[in-house]
Design an enzyme around this catalytic site. Structure first.
Site: not given
Ligand code: CDT
Length: 312
Positions: A46, A122, A171
């Site tokens: 990402e 996303k 993600c």
């Molecule tokens: N980039 C991303 O989606 N990161 C999230 C972090 C969540 S904490 C606010 C993840 O689910 O890994």
């Protein structure tokens, strides 16, 4: 056998001061390693071209510097050119600014001739949209991006990629079984996912890296198994200007087993030859959706967001 030799190109940290050109050089190095090991598809994380900028509250004038107005563009063209020359498909994430001024957290996939054949935006944006003084650091994805407007499509890849049915998530999407199942209902055989996950929980500092890696792996393994699909989850990892991101990139088979796992928090390539026909057994037995799903009981999945426990 319908094979994709899959490369998961984990990337180490990208500092705020690093140029797109320098990052693309690292991506080309990983691509060349992957080609040397026989890969036909290389997946990057990402927001692969920049640091994870949503950790900062910025003036709007500065925000658009982190976004790409076209893809490919002059900074990324050398990556597309090299991938085309090597005959390797690529997939990576970036911040997309549309001609209408809309901002998305986007991931694309090319064919082996370097043409973009798939785009995903996303859907499950984590974090918050205003400065939150109670967090150890900010996670402003809800400020800088709109939720994706393309749903969770799949694409039939060309014959030189096994004719695989591929889908993408980004993600935080991996933590949501709904996303996996929408792909599963379209026969997904390869789920592609990149991530930037802080090593520390900004709202619960004592949580620890081990639990965070476990939750990521648990989500990907469960999603792969329950939808009888290959899955690749690729991190951007390491210390970005004092903000650590976890590694833990994995390739997972349709039984939910990890077949390759990153050992570092640096640029690191994982390779596995994935036979798309290995998805058939699960799809025709325990997860034969046509025979076993009971949609008359699933209305709440699409009918509500918040949980509604009984009064007590
Ligand atoms: N980039 C991303 O989606 N990161 C999230 C972090 C969540 S904490 C606010 C993840 O689910 O890994």
């Amino acid at each position: 056998m319908r094979e994709i030799v899959l490369g998961a190109a984990q990337m180490g940290p990208i500092q705020r001061a690093d140029s797109r050109q320098a990052v693309v050089r690292r991506m080309i190095d990983l691509l060349e390693q992957a080609h040397g090991r026989g890969c036909t598809l290389v997946v990057y994380p990402e927001l692969a071209l920049t640091t994870f900028f949503p950790r900062w509250l910025m003036d709007w004038a500065e925000v658009d510097d982190w976004f790409e107005r076209e893809m490919p563009n002059p900074a990324t063209a050398p990556l597309f050119d090299r991938a085309r020359a090597l005959g390797v498909a690529i997939s990576f994430g970036y911040a997309e600014l549309t001609p209408e001024g809309r901002r998305f957290n986007t991931h694309i996939l090319t064919d082996r001739q370097g043409a973009i054949v798939a785009k995903y935006r996303k859907v499950h944006l984590p974090g918050h949209s205003e400065h939150d003084p109670d967090r150890a650091f900010q996670h402003l994805e809800k400020r800088y991006f709109e939720p994706g407007d393309l749903g969770f499509p799949v694409w039939r890849l060309p014959a030189d990629m096994g004719g695989a049915v591929a889908g993408m998530m980004i993600c935080n999407d991996r933590r949501w079984p709904e996303a996996w199942r929408v792909l599963g209902l379209q026969g997904v055989e390869l789920a592609i996912l990149g991530y930037n996950t802080p090593s520390v929980n900004s709202q619960q500092g004592e949580e620890g890296l081990e639990k965070r890696l476990y939750h990521s792996e648990l989500s990907v393994c469960a999603g792969a198994y329950q939808n009888a699909t290959w899955a690749v989850a690729v991190a951007k990892a390491g210390d970005e200007d004092g903000h650590p991101l976890m590694g833990g990139s994995i390739i997972v088979d349709p039984d939910g087993f990890v077949v390759a796992r990153a050992e570092t928090e640096a640029d690191e390539l994982l390779v596995h030859a994935c036979d798309m026909d290995a998805t058939r057994f699960g799809k025709t037995t325990i997860f034969d959706f046509a025979r076993h799903r009971r949609i008359e009981h699933y209305g709440r999945i699409c009918g509500q967001t918040a949980a509604t426990p009984p009064a007590g």
